[in-house]
Write an enzyme that holds these catalytic residues in place. Sequence first.
Site, mmCIF file in Angstrom:
data_model
loop_
_atom_site.group_PDB
_atom_site.id
_atom_site.type_symbol
_atom_site.label_atom_id
_atom_site.label_comp_id
_atom_site.label_asym_id
_atom_site.label_seq_id
_atom_site.Cartn_x
_atom_site.Cartn_y
_atom_site.Cartn_z
ATOM 1 N N ASP A 84 -2.316 -9.387 35.058
ATOM 2 C CA ASP A 84 -2.126 -9.867 36.427
ATOM 3 C C ASP A 84 -3.272 -9.482 37.365
ATOM 4 O O ASP A 84 -3.857 -8.410 37.246
ATOM 5 C CB ASP A 84 -0.820 -9.280 36.967
ATOM 6 C CG ASP A 84 -0.341 -9.947 38.236
ATOM 7 O OD1 ASP A 84 -0.541 -11.165 38.377
ATOM 8 O OD2 ASP A 84 0.246 -9.249 39.086
ATOM 9 N N HIS A 85 -3.566 -10.371 38.303
ATOM 10 C CA HIS A 85 -4.553 -10.127 39.365
ATOM 11 C C HIS A 85 -5.877 -9.610 38.816
ATOM 12 O O HIS A 85 -6.409 -8.585 39.265
ATOM 13 C CB HIS A 85 -3.992 -9.177 40.414
ATOM 14 C CG HIS A 85 -3.110 -9.862 41.409
ATOM 15 N ND1 HIS A 85 -3.592 -10.703 42.381
ATOM 16 C CD2 HIS A 85 -1.768 -9.851 41.556
ATOM 17 C CE1 HIS A 85 -2.581 -11.167 43.101
ATOM 18 N NE2 HIS A 85 -1.461 -10.681 42.610
ATOM 19 N N GLU A 136 -4.685 -18.362 42.205
ATOM 20 C CA GLU A 136 -4.075 -18.242 43.526
ATOM 21 C C GLU A 136 -4.898 -19.004 44.551
ATOM 22 O O GLU A 136 -6.126 -18.959 44.535
ATOM 23 C CB GLU A 136 -3.968 -16.773 43.936
ATOM 24 C CG GLU A 136 -3.302 -16.551 45.296
ATOM 25 C CD GLU A 136 -3.165 -15.074 45.641
ATOM 26 O OE1 GLU A 136 -3.493 -14.701 46.782
ATOM 27 O OE2 GLU A 136 -2.724 -14.293 44.768
ATOM 28 N N HIS A 211 4.206 -14.734 44.597
ATOM 29 C CA HIS A 211 3.800 -13.334 44.584
ATOM 30 C C HIS A 211 4.439 -12.623 45.775
ATOM 31 O O HIS A 211 4.880 -13.248 46.728
ATOM 32 C CB HIS A 211 2.281 -13.222 44.670
ATOM 33 C CG HIS A 211 1.575 -13.569 43.400
ATOM 34 N ND1 HIS A 211 0.493 -12.857 42.935
ATOM 35 C CD2 HIS A 211 1.786 -14.544 42.485
ATOM 36 C CE1 HIS A 211 0.069 -13.383 41.796
ATOM 37 N NE2 HIS A 211 0.849 -14.410 41.512
ATOM 38 N N ASN A 233 7.129 -13.032 40.895
ATOM 39 C CA ASN A 233 6.482 -11.758 40.601
ATOM 40 C C ASN A 233 7.093 -10.626 41.430
ATOM 41 O O ASN A 233 7.228 -10.748 42.649
ATOM 42 C CB ASN A 233 4.987 -11.829 40.919
ATOM 43 C CG ASN A 233 4.201 -12.614 39.885
ATOM 44 O OD1 ASN A 233 4.764 -13.368 39.093
ATOM 45 N ND2 ASN A 233 2.902 -12.427 39.892
ATOM 46 N N VAL A 234 7.397 -9.522 40.755
ATOM 47 C CA VAL A 234 8.001 -8.356 41.412
ATOM 48 C C VAL A 234 7.268 -7.101 40.950
ATOM 49 O O VAL A 234 7.087 -6.898 39.748
ATOM 50 C CB VAL A 234 9.497 -8.233 41.062
ATOM 51 C CG1 VAL A 234 10.100 -6.998 41.720
ATOM 52 C CG2 VAL A 234 10.258 -9.492 41.478
ATOM 53 N N THR A 236 6.473 -3.978 43.697
ATOM 54 C CA THR A 236 6.776 -2.885 44.621
ATOM 55 C C THR A 236 8.241 -2.462 44.561
ATOM 56 O O THR A 236 8.551 -1.271 44.723
ATOM 57 C CB THR A 236 6.402 -3.291 46.056
ATOM 58 O OG1 THR A 236 5.002 -3.597 46.093
ATOM 59 C CG2 THR A 236 6.694 -2.180 47.047
#
Length: 286
Positions: A84-85, A136, A211, A233-234, A236
Amino acid sequence: MPLATTGDLVTRAAAAGAAVAAFNVVTLEHVEAVVTGAEAAGAPVVLQVSENAVKFRQGQLRPLARAAVAAAERAAVPVALHLDHVVSDALLRRAPDAGFSSVMYDASRLPYADNLAATRAAADWAHAQGLWIEAELGEVGGKHGEPPLDAHAPGARTVPAEARAFVADTGVDALAVAVGSTHAMTTRTAALDQSLIKKLSAALDVPLVLHGSSGVPDAELTAAIAGGIAKVNVGTALNTAMTGAIRDFLAAHPDAVDSRAYLAAGRRAMTRTVTDLLRVIGGTAS
């Protein structure tokens, strides 16, 4: 069961008008909590390792990835592994050998033309390796050390016409869109632009990704999925649950020194969070 692929899980969810949940993991406890929570909910799930998590793990990708693969193969529900990212091309190229079936390549911090060019090159390489790729467009914010973002500021949202051109020109398989959520929210107060989600869904022929979902209330999530979001997306929310449980445990047991005791409390809290969110997001194992 065998490791699932992100592309298959998201494609099936999108076809059913549903969504698959993707949870960012940092430690082995995160991995175990996500898999256990998914089994309790009877739902498929994606385990996500971000570039920031790789940095935390001293730049090593394989140890956490191998743990995730081992947990996935023992799971009673389909589990996929997603990188991810990613902003580093070097990290992108390490994905296939580490067991990842998909990657989110993040050039969203760049001006549109540069984002497009970088993402096009990443997509070409990823597809040649058999990887499903997400990108994104818009300003979700809250990553890469960015200051807090006003998700409702002019220009922050993803524009449908621009998104359609971006997907066509890059060839990506899914698009993360800016519709009112923000990364790293610790309160569930985000208000999504549900009308925009529907417009983006109608404009694009690839799945939409949300996100910053930790900050989105249940009703907003349900409406977003009905409007076309296919991957949620989870991250935090898991860290909030783990940290809170560890704080409570240590406050109640100030003399505790065995890390297994408070890490177990953190893992249980994350498991409950996963199960609760999966019951909102939906999806069934298949």
